[in-house]
Design an enzyme around this catalytic site. Structure first.
Site, mmCIF file in Angstrom:
data_model
loop_
_atom_site.group_PDB
_atom_site.id
_atom_site.type_symbol
_atom_site.label_atom_id
_atom_site.label_comp_id
_atom_site.label_asym_id
_atom_site.label_seq_id
_atom_site.Cartn_x
_atom_site.Cartn_y
_atom_site.Cartn_z
ATOM 1 N N CYS A 114 0.823 -1.218 0.000
ATOM 2 C CA CYS A 114 0.000 0.000 0.000
ATOM 3 C C CYS A 114 0.853 1.263 0.000
ATOM 4 C CB CYS A 114 -0.928 0.003 1.207
ATOM 5 S SG CYS A 114 -1.880 -1.506 1.367
ATOM 6 N N HIS A 254 -2.984 6.715 4.209
ATOM 7 C CA HIS A 254 -3.469 5.478 3.594
ATOM 8 C C HIS A 254 -4.787 5.087 4.268
ATOM 9 C CE1 HIS A 254 -3.801 1.613 1.898
ATOM 10 N NE2 HIS A 254 -3.458 0.951 2.973
ATOM 11 N N ASN A 284 -10.155 -0.299 1.427
ATOM 12 C CA ASN A 284 -8.702 -0.221 1.244
ATOM 13 C C ASN A 284 -8.354 -0.639 -0.193
ATOM 14 O OD1 ASN A 284 -5.937 -0.573 1.241
ATOM 15 N ND2 ASN A 284 -5.852 -1.764 3.135
#
Ligand code: UT7
Length: 329
Positions: A114, A254, A284
């Site tokens: 990520c 994030h 996500n």
């Protein structure tokens, strides 16, 4: 001679189909209330069967190039940050180059979970600072729905598909990427892993039966890592830039878990209004979270020339990455 490097255009693409918590209630033993309370997610996008990561990347890239008033042939480099490439090889960046007709660009994919988009921003911007390249396309794109075990409630409620892109170019002195902090702790690699399909566990009937080609995650360990690393990375960057948290106009973290974001807000002592949150709508999306957020923030009128924008992420590796960008457009 060095140059200032900054973001001169952004764009994103989210697949049309959405999967709500209510839909997931019909698939695994979970509830809308649990997912909202423990993660903050309400819905996420899912790519159509015909769409692979390069297709999502292409849509986002077209929008970023238009925003940057840049032609594909002007690109010197394309970096696609992804953990869900179309194929093991050729790279998704090469596939994207062909779709765009960006025939002058060098291409590679970047694997940092990520944190991938911010890694690409950190490394890519240096290629502009040094004078090696003038225009670079960065993409964060994922089709995580293809590597989810839809019978595992611990992971299947968390992820979504999407793509975001940014064009990097030369900007006015004093603007653009001001400071970067990239890092990794490889000892935590097993906490977030797709164990099958590589040279350790090549694809076989047994690896398919064991769901080894899907995301395996120790959520609690990743959670602990994130709550420590994200605020630390922000502090390191502020120190490098000679700024304080009060100088940050917008923090884009994030989007893995609303509680991780809240923890960062508390530790950094930043007002909630200055923190971008879209996890409720997208879940996500791994490397796509930050460029999608940047695009949405621009479209919402939240980014102005001279704003100090802090980007910070963590992910598989385990990795972390942060960057402070003085908005140049
Ligand atoms: O981008 C990087 C990728 N990943 C992350 O950043 C994830 C970081 N970790 C997290 O976000 C959280 O750890 C999770 C959301 C994954 C899990 O939340 P948690 O509060 O840490 O829950 P837990 O794993 O401690 O599980 C608590 C309980 C367990 O039941 P028991 O053992 O206490 O009976 C789980 O089985 O919640 C259960 N559970 C669920 N219940 C309903 C786990 N998933 C679900 C679910 N629905 N979807």
């Amino acid at each position: 001679m060095t140059y200032a490097a900054g973001i001169i255009g952004v764009g994103c693409y989210l697949p049309e189909k959405t999967l709500t918590n209510q839909d997931l209630e019909k698939m695994v033993d979970t509830s809308d209330a649990w997912i909202i309370e423990r993660t903050g997610i309400r819905t996420r996008h899912i790519a159509a069967p015909s769409q692979a990561t390069s297709d999502l990347s292409y849509e986002a890239a077209l929008r970023a190039l238009a925003d940057a008033k840049t032609k594909p042939e002007e690109l010197d480099l394309i970096i696609v940050a992804t953990e869900t490439p179309d194929y093991k090889y050729p790279s998704t960046a090469c596939l994207l180059q062909a779709k765009l007709g960006a025939k002058n660009a060098a291409c590679f994919d970047l694997s940092a979970g990520c944190s991938g988009f911010v890694y690409a921003l950190g490394i890519g911007s240096q290629s502009i600072v040094s004078g090696l390249y003038k225009k670079i396309l960065l993409v964060g794109a994922e089709t995580l729905s293809r590597i989810i075990n839809w019978t595992d409630r611990n992971t299947c409620v968390l992820f979504g598909d999407g793509a975001g892109a940014a064009v990097l170019g030369r900007v006015e002195e004093g603007y653009g990427v001001l400071a970067v902090d990239l890092g990794a702790d490889g000892t935590g690699g097993e906490h977030l892993i797709q164990p099958g399909g590589g040279s350790r566990n090549p694809a076989s009937h047994a690896t398919v039966d064991a769901h080894d080609h899907t995301i395996h995650m120790n959520g609690r360990e990743v959670f602990k890592f994130a709550t420590r690393r994200m605020p630390n990375a922000c502090k390191t960057i502020l120190q490098k830039a000679g700024m304080t948290i009060d100088d940050v106009t917008l923090l884009i973290p994030h989007q893995a878990n609303r509680r991780i974001i809240d923890n960062a807000i508390n530790r950094l002592k930043i007002d909630r209004e200055r923190v971008w949150v879209n996890i409720d709508r997208h879940g996500n999306m791994s490397a796509a979270c930050i460029p999608v957020s940047l695009t949405e923030a621009q479209e919402a009128g939240c980014l102005h020339k001279g704003d100090n924008v802090m980007l910070v992420a963590f992910g598989a590796g385990l990795t972390w990455a942060g960057a402070l960008v003085k908005w140049a457009k």
